[in-house]
Write a protein that holds these residues in place. Structure first.
Motif, mmCIF file in Angstrom:
data_model
loop_
_atom_site.group_PDB
_atom_site.id
_atom_site.type_symbol
_atom_site.label_atom_id
_atom_site.label_comp_id
_atom_site.label_asym_id
_atom_site.label_seq_id
_atom_site.Cartn_x
_atom_site.Cartn_y
_atom_site.Cartn_z
ATOM 1 N N LEU A 107 -7.331 -8.776 -2.103
ATOM 2 C CA LEU A 107 -6.330 -8.025 -2.853
ATOM 3 C C LEU A 107 -6.217 -6.592 -2.344
ATOM 4 N N LEU A 108 -7.349 -5.928 -2.135
ATOM 5 C CA LEU A 108 -7.310 -4.556 -1.613
ATOM 6 C C LEU A 108 -6.710 -4.523 -0.214
ATOM 7 N N SER A 109 -7.036 -5.517 0.602
ATOM 8 C CA SER A 109 -6.491 -5.552 1.965
ATOM 9 C C SER A 109 -4.978 -5.726 1.976
ATOM 10 N N SER A 110 -4.450 -6.413 0.975
ATOM 11 C CA SER A 110 -3.006 -6.627 0.943
ATOM 12 C C SER A 110 -2.231 -5.333 0.758
ATOM 13 N N PHE A 111 -2.888 -4.285 0.244
ATOM 14 C CA PHE A 111 -2.231 -2.986 0.045
ATOM 15 C C PHE A 111 -2.612 -1.961 1.110
ATOM 16 N N ARG A 112 -3.409 -2.364 2.097
ATOM 17 C CA ARG A 112 -3.842 -1.418 3.129
ATOM 18 C C ARG A 112 -2.889 -1.445 4.315
ATOM 19 N N PRO A 113 -2.750 -0.316 5.038
ATOM 20 C CA PRO A 113 -1.910 -0.297 6.249
ATOM 21 C C PRO A 113 -2.458 -1.234 7.311
ATOM 22 N N GLU A 114 -1.579 -1.656 8.204
ATOM 23 C CA GLU A 114 -1.961 -2.627 9.236
ATOM 24 C C GLU A 114 -3.092 -2.113 10.108
ATOM 25 N N ASP A 115 -3.033 -0.840 10.518
ATOM 26 C CA ASP A 115 -4.073 -0.297 11.394
ATOM 27 C C ASP A 115 -5.434 -0.306 10.716
ATOM 28 N N ASP A 116 -5.465 0.017 9.425
ATOM 29 C CA ASP A 116 -6.740 0.034 8.715
ATOM 30 C C ASP A 116 -7.307 -1.374 8.580
ATOM 31 N N ILE A 117 -6.450 -2.351 8.336
ATOM 32 C CA ILE A 117 -6.918 -3.729 8.185
ATOM 33 C C ILE A 117 -7.542 -4.233 9.472
ATOM 34 N N LYS A 118 -6.965 -3.866 10.614
ATOM 35 C CA LYS A 118 -7.425 -4.393 11.897
ATOM 36 C C LYS A 118 -8.603 -3.629 12.478
ATOM 37 N N THR A 172 -11.002 -1.574 10.296
ATOM 38 C CA THR A 172 -12.103 -1.333 9.359
ATOM 39 C C THR A 172 -12.152 -2.432 8.305
ATOM 40 N N GLY A 173 -13.294 -2.563 7.650
ATOM 41 C CA GLY A 173 -13.458 -3.533 6.586
ATOM 42 C C GLY A 173 -12.813 -3.070 5.297
ATOM 43 N N TRP A 174 -12.566 -4.009 4.412
ATOM 44 C CA TRP A 174 -11.869 -3.671 3.179
ATOM 45 C C TRP A 174 -12.666 -2.734 2.291
ATOM 46 N N TRP A 175 -14.006 -2.759 2.389
ATOM 47 C CA TRP A 175 -14.841 -1.926 1.533
ATOM 48 C C TRP A 175 -14.707 -0.433 1.854
ATOM 49 N N THR A 176 -14.185 -0.086 3.041
ATOM 50 C CA THR A 176 -14.014 1.323 3.378
ATOM 51 C C THR A 176 -12.928 1.988 2.535
ATOM 52 N N VAL A 177 -12.103 1.181 1.865
ATOM 53 C CA VAL A 177 -11.066 1.760 1.016
ATOM 54 C C VAL A 177 -11.678 2.498 -0.166
ATOM 55 N N LEU A 178 -12.916 2.185 -0.513
ATOM 56 C CA LEU A 178 -13.567 2.866 -1.628
ATOM 57 C C LEU A 178 -13.873 4.315 -1.294
ATOM 58 N N GLY A 179 -14.114 4.602 -0.008
ATOM 59 C CA GLY A 179 -14.397 5.979 0.394
ATOM 60 C C GLY A 179 -13.177 6.735 0.866
ATOM 61 N N ALA A 180 -12.240 6.028 1.492
ATOM 62 C CA ALA A 180 -11.023 6.675 2.006
ATOM 63 C C ALA A 180 -9.829 5.805 1.646
ATOM 64 N N PRO A 181 -9.370 5.861 0.403
ATOM 65 C CA PRO A 181 -8.279 4.983 -0.043
ATOM 66 C C PRO A 181 -6.941 5.344 0.590
ATOM 67 N N ARG A 182 -6.339 4.348 1.224
ATOM 68 C CA ARG A 182 -4.972 4.476 1.752
ATOM 69 C C ARG A 182 -4.236 3.180 1.415
ATOM 70 N N PHE A 183 -3.138 3.295 0.703
ATOM 71 C CA PHE A 183 -2.427 2.118 0.234
ATOM 72 C C PHE A 183 -0.964 2.189 0.635
ATOM 73 N N THR A 184 -0.379 1.001 0.809
ATOM 74 C CA THR A 184 1.023 0.888 1.174
ATOM 75 C C THR A 184 1.572 -0.439 0.654
ATOM 76 N N LEU A 185 2.875 -0.498 0.497
ATOM 77 C CA LEU A 185 3.552 -1.738 0.086
ATOM 78 C C LEU A 185 4.287 -2.395 1.256
ATOM 79 N N ASP A 186 4.019 -1.912 2.473
ATOM 80 C CA ASP A 186 4.737 -2.443 3.645
ATOM 81 C C ASP A 186 4.459 -3.925 3.857
ATOM 82 N N ASN A 187 3.220 -4.350 3.638
ATOM 83 C CA ASN A 187 2.890 -5.764 3.849
ATOM 84 C C ASN A 187 3.713 -6.664 2.932
#
Length: 295
Positions: free
Chosen positions: A32-43, A45-60
């Motif tokens: 679920l968290l990965s679905s809101f992350r930018p493409e570069d971040d998904i490819k 870094t791991g999804w757990w890094t969003v807890l320290g540096a949250p970046r979200f988008t609706l592009d996906n």
């Protein structure tokens, strides 16, 4: 003293249940968290890094719903195809199995017990074994049955037929066990009062069979909604008739480089079955246990 022991014994069980729930839901949370992350971040870094540096988008979600990625058609269009495939594939076996289960449970006729055993045995036949014979039936006919020769949206009928045929053994078995366990005094009293089989079905049996009907409906809905093999084989796999599972299989691209779209597509496709489950959850557990004691 017994109450204290029960509370102490329940605490470890509660802790184990919480741990299992966390382990079970962690991958889903990561998806679920990965679905809101930018493409570069998904490819990178791991999804757990969003807890320290949250970046979200609706592009996906925008790409998935608007038709981005490889393969024709928007996912929203394929979701409509999934609804068209799933709803009849649930209603047809539900209605047919209800009548069949009532006949096997409350109408005496020669060979009834053997027929019940035969229905139970048919559950062991995997659907995959019948795909080639079904294709032969639809394209060439068999014995006195003509070829179907369907094109376009009419090919939905082939998918409905396959799902209905292979859902009937389980549906009849489940409903028969439930209906056979209904209070005999109620049925017999209605018969003495002159109630016909139609009256019994509508006014007495149908309300009492609601948990079993809902339980089967939820199971069949989720099964057909997530099906890829039958729909791809019998519907033709075109954008006009293919369900959303076919579109999801194409979202990652030819070389699997666009798999970030799958995270959004998975949750878009999961919305409908989740809604169905939560709306009918009160009857679902009772439906799973229907006929487990009596019958």
């Amino acid at each position: 003293m017994n109450g204290v022991r029960e509370r102490l014994a329940s605490r470890p069980l509660t802790a184990v249940a919480v741990v299992i729930a966390l382990l079970w839901t962690t991958p889903t949370l990561g998806l679920l968290l990965s679905s809101f992350r930018p493409e570069d971040d998904i490819k990178t870094t791991g999804w757990w890094t969003v807890l320290g540096a949250p970046r979200f988008t609706l592009d996906n979600y925008g790409e998935v719903l608007s038709g981005g990625g490889n393969g024709p058609g928007r996912l929203a269009d394929h979701l409509v195809n999934s609804v068209v495939i799933t709803v009849p594939s649930v209603l047809f076996p539900l209605v047919l199995a209800f009548f069949a289960a009532y006949a096997l449970a409350w109408i005496d006729f020669r060979g009834r017990d053997a027929l019940v055993v035969g229905v139970f045995a048919l559950q062991a036949v995997p659907l995959q074994m019948a795909l080639v014979p079904l294709l032969g039936l639809f394209s060439r006919g068999w014995l006195f049955l003509p070829a179907w020769d369907l094109t376009g949206p009419a090919r939905f009928a082939q998918v409905w037929f396959a799902h209905t045929a292979f859902a009937l053994p389980f549906a009849v078995f489940l409903l028969h066990n439930h209906l056979a366990g209904l209070p005999r005094d109620v049925i017999e009293a209605a018969r003495v009062d002159g109630a016909s089989h139609g009256t019994l079905l509508v006014r007495i049996v149908l309300p009492l069979a609601r948990p079993a009907l809902v339980g089967f409906a939820v199971i069949q809905f989720v099964w057909v909604w997530n099906d890829l093999l039958v729909a791809l084989t019998l519907s033709g796999g075109t954008a006009e008739t293919a369900p959303m599972t076919v579109r999801l299989a194409n979202l990652a691209g030819t070389y699997g480089n666009d798999w970030q779209r799958l995270t959004a597509g998975a949750f878009v496709a999961a919305v409908v079955p989740l809604l169905v489950f939560f709306l009918l959850r009160r009857h679902f557990a009772g439906g799973l246990l229907a006929g487990s004691v009596k019958g």
